[in-house]
Write a protein that holds these residues in place. Structure first.
Motif, short mmCIF file in Angstrom:
data_model
loop_
_atom_site.label_atom_id
_atom_site.label_comp_id
_atom_site.label_asym_id
_atom_site.label_seq_id
_atom_site.Cartn_x
_atom_site.Cartn_y
_atom_site.Cartn_z
N LEU A 112 8.67 2.51 36.49
CA LEU A 112 9.16 2.07 35.19
C LEU A 112 10.22 0.99 35.35
N VAL A 113 10.13 -0.04 34.52
CA VAL A 113 11.13 -1.11 34.52
C VAL A 113 11.56 -1.35 33.07
N SER A 114 12.78 -1.82 32.91
CA SER A 114 13.31 -2.07 31.58
C SER A 114 12.62 -3.26 30.93
N ARG A 115 12.23 -3.08 29.66
CA ARG A 115 11.59 -4.16 28.93
C ARG A 115 12.34 -4.48 27.65
N GLY A 116 13.62 -4.10 27.59
CA GLY A 116 14.42 -4.43 26.42
C GLY A 116 15.16 -3.23 25.89
N ALA A 117 16.13 -3.50 25.01
CA ALA A 117 16.94 -2.44 24.40
C ALA A 117 17.27 -2.82 22.98
N VAL A 118 17.56 -1.82 22.17
CA VAL A 118 17.97 -2.03 20.78
C VAL A 118 19.20 -1.18 20.50
N SER A 119 20.00 -1.61 19.54
CA SER A 119 21.18 -0.84 19.14
C SER A 119 21.07 -0.35 17.70
N MET A 120 20.01 -0.76 17.00
CA MET A 120 19.77 -0.32 15.63
C MET A 120 18.40 0.35 15.57
N PRO A 121 18.25 1.35 14.69
CA PRO A 121 16.97 2.07 14.63
C PRO A 121 15.94 1.37 13.76
N ALA A 122 14.68 1.60 14.08
CA ALA A 122 13.56 1.30 13.19
C ALA A 122 13.05 2.66 12.74
N PRO A 123 13.40 3.09 11.53
CA PRO A 123 13.08 4.46 11.11
C PRO A 123 11.62 4.84 11.32
N ILE A 124 11.44 6.00 11.97
CA ILE A 124 10.11 6.53 12.25
C ILE A 124 9.97 7.86 11.52
N GLY A 125 8.88 8.03 10.83
CA GLY A 125 8.66 9.28 10.11
C GLY A 125 7.20 9.63 10.05
N MET A 126 6.87 10.47 9.08
CA MET A 126 5.48 10.92 8.93
C MET A 126 5.12 11.00 7.45
N ALA A 127 3.89 10.64 7.16
CA ALA A 127 3.41 10.74 5.79
C ALA A 127 3.17 12.21 5.45
N GLU A 128 3.50 12.58 4.21
CA GLU A 128 3.24 13.93 3.73
C GLU A 128 2.18 13.94 2.63
N SER A 129 1.65 12.78 2.33
CA SER A 129 0.56 12.67 1.37
C SER A 129 -0.40 11.60 1.87
N VAL A 130 -1.62 11.63 1.36
CA VAL A 130 -2.63 10.65 1.75
C VAL A 130 -2.50 9.41 0.87
N LEU A 131 -2.28 8.26 1.49
CA LEU A 131 -2.21 7.01 0.74
C LEU A 131 -3.62 6.59 0.36
N GLY A 132 -3.87 6.48 -0.94
CA GLY A 132 -5.21 6.15 -1.43
C GLY A 132 -5.61 4.73 -1.10
N SER A 133 -6.90 4.46 -1.18
CA SER A 133 -7.42 3.13 -0.86
C SER A 133 -7.05 2.14 -1.96
N TRP A 134 -7.10 0.86 -1.60
CA TRP A 134 -6.72 -0.21 -2.54
C TRP A 134 -7.38 -1.49 -2.08
N SER A 135 -7.99 -2.21 -2.99
CA SER A 135 -8.70 -3.43 -2.59
C SER A 135 -8.26 -4.66 -3.38
N ARG A 136 -7.59 -4.47 -4.49
CA ARG A 136 -7.19 -5.62 -5.30
C ARG A 136 -5.96 -6.30 -4.74
N ASN A 137 -5.89 -7.61 -4.92
CA ASN A 137 -4.81 -8.40 -4.33
C ASN A 137 -3.62 -8.47 -5.28
N ILE A 138 -3.18 -7.31 -5.76
CA ILE A 138 -1.99 -7.23 -6.60
C ILE A 138 -1.17 -6.03 -6.12
N VAL A 139 0.06 -5.91 -6.64
CA VAL A 139 0.91 -4.79 -6.24
C VAL A 139 0.27 -3.48 -6.70
N ASP A 140 0.21 -2.53 -5.80
CA ASP A 140 -0.40 -1.23 -6.07
C ASP A 140 0.60 -0.35 -6.82
N GLU A 141 0.40 -0.21 -8.11
CA GLU A 141 1.24 0.68 -8.92
C GLU A 141 0.49 1.98 -9.25
#
Length: 456
Positions: free
Chosen positions: A194-223
């Protein structure tokens, strides 16, 4: 009751009690009680093999000193065997002198068969209710708590910025607690290299979905669709519609390797316990529109915060090679974390699918046209659409049905068009009707890009 008085020089001048102090890193401390006016010279030392407080140790020292001096004056008396049931340590009330009742503690008893002989000392109950206060200010070693571990998520997805234009995947690092101070990414062919390939001091939040995101095909904001995610100790924030449409604020990846969708959210409503309800979604960004219908209830969620993402540079030769990825928190040893293994697919180099696939007639010939897209930064107003490849190449395939299973004819072209001549149509037995084309841009590094297929 005859009086027996011990010599003062035989009594202690002071009593020191040593004990284990929890506030002093469980080191040994001591408390001392001294009789101020005395001719005694003895200093008594008592060791308590226990962890206790300085106040308790001081009270024990006081109790022992006062008990020794209380026992300087003892008395003795005899009774009938009616009181033979008494034993040393018992407290008895004795009338002596006449009309005066006092508590005495038996120190020894002898049963002669005819009489019982007792030796006693004053039985002062107050002796056992000491309120002395011990020393304060003990300071233990100031040891920093062990840094919390680092969560790691490998996002082998599309290119997000030109600076990461290599075969390596994105790697998000996030702490499991609020006091996480950053982490380092180590990569190797195995855990021993193993060799170092970089470091960060701020997080990129990682989580998990608790619902299924439905499909979407139109090129507008999904409301229509809503997404519930759990990001633990991290926080998500809403933004304005203007910023949503004009920047990369609140960009996130949802899915897993092989089916990441890049999207953005406008509103993040807290549900408590690290759970958020996301709405106002821009879907299928960065060429991931084909993955908008491939979600599950256990998808990984990664907020694409640049300061918490690393994209190690890798060459094309690394594609398909299984490597070890390890995230180590600042302040922890390399061996404090486990590795993840992953074979990179070079998704960041894969061309986006073309758009606007059409057919037109040129005499008896059928001409197919399309528009390419670019993985790199574009300037629409200046008409700048970087190719991102050493040469422009496409493959157009015609299929026999909408199942897109059997290829009827294939075209390899270097422009955004291909001509299906009348001679080709005759040879293929095509006499009109629907056509089923699929077109892909070709990369010199990873081969065919994502396809656009339709029925024309």
């Amino acid at each position: 009751m005859p009086l027996n008085r011990a010599q003062e020089v035989d009594l202690p001048r002071s009593v020191s009690v040593s004990y284990i102090d929890p506030t002093f890193d469980y080191q040994t401390a001591s408390e001392k009680e001294v009789r101020q006016i005395t001719e005694a010279t003895e200093d008594l030392i008592v060791e308590l093999p226990m962890a206790t407080s300085s106040d308790h140790a001081k009270q024990v020292a006081s109790m022992i000193l006062f008990a020794k001096w209380r026992a300087q004056n003892t008395r003795s008396f005899k009774t009938s065997r009616k009181y033979a049931f008494l034993s040393p340590g018992d407290g008895v009330t004795v009338e002596y002198p006449r009309g005066t009742f006092r508590l005495w503690r038996i120190t020894s008893m002898t049963d002669t068969g005819a009489l019982c002989e007792f030796n006693v000392e004053p039985g002062d109950a107050e002796l056992y209710t000491q309120t002395a206060v011990g020393a304060t200010g003990y300071i233990g070693q100031q040891v920093d708590p062990l840094a919390p571990p680092t969560n790691l998520a490998i996002v082998d997805g599309p290119l997000l910025t030109d600076a990461g234009n290599s075969a390596g995947p994105y790697v998000a690092l996030d702490g499991y607690t609020d006091d996480w101070a950053g982490g380092e990414l180590l990569i190797g062919d195995d855990d021993t290299n193993l060799v170092s390939r970089g470091a960060v001091s701020m997080p990129a939040p990682i989580g998990m979905a608790e619902s299924v995101l439905g499909s979407w095909s139109r090129n507008i904001v999904d409301e229509t669709n809503l997404l519930t995610v759990n990001v633990g100790n991290d926080e998500l924030f809403s933004t304005t519609r203007d910023l949503l449409l004009s920047s990369t604020v609140n960009a996130f990846a949802i899915g897993a390797n092989g089916r990441w969708e890049i999207a953005q959210f406008q509103r993040a409503d807290s549900l408590g316990g690290g759970r958020y309800l996301l709405s106002g979604l821009r879907r299928g960004l960065r060429g991931t529109e084909n993955n908008t219908g491939n979600h599950t209830a256990t998808d990984t969620f990664v907020l694409l915060v640049a300061s918490g993402l690393l994209k190690p540079s890798m060459d094309v030769g690394s594609i398909g090679q299984t490597k070890s990825y390890r995230a180590v928190s600042k302040g922890r040893s390399q061996n404090s974390a486990a590795s993840q293994t992953y074979a990179n697919t070079g998704e960041a180099l894969r061309p986006f699918s073309p758009v606007d696939l059409r057919k037109s007639l040129s005499g008896s010939d059928i001409v197919f046209t399309w528009q390419r897209r670019t993985r790199l930064s574009e300037n629409v107003f200046a008409g700048i659409f970087p190719l991102g490849e050493t040469s422009e190449r496409y493959v157009l395939e015609l299929y026999t049905s909408s199942a897109f299973a059997t290829v009827l004819r294939s075209f390899a072209v270097s422009a955004e068009s291909a001509t299906y001549t009348a001679a080709m149509q005759t040879f293929d037995g095509y006499s009109g009707g629907a056509l089923y084309p699929r077109v892909r841009q070709i990369s010199d590094s990873v081969g065919a890009g994502h396809e656009l297929q339709t029925t024309l």
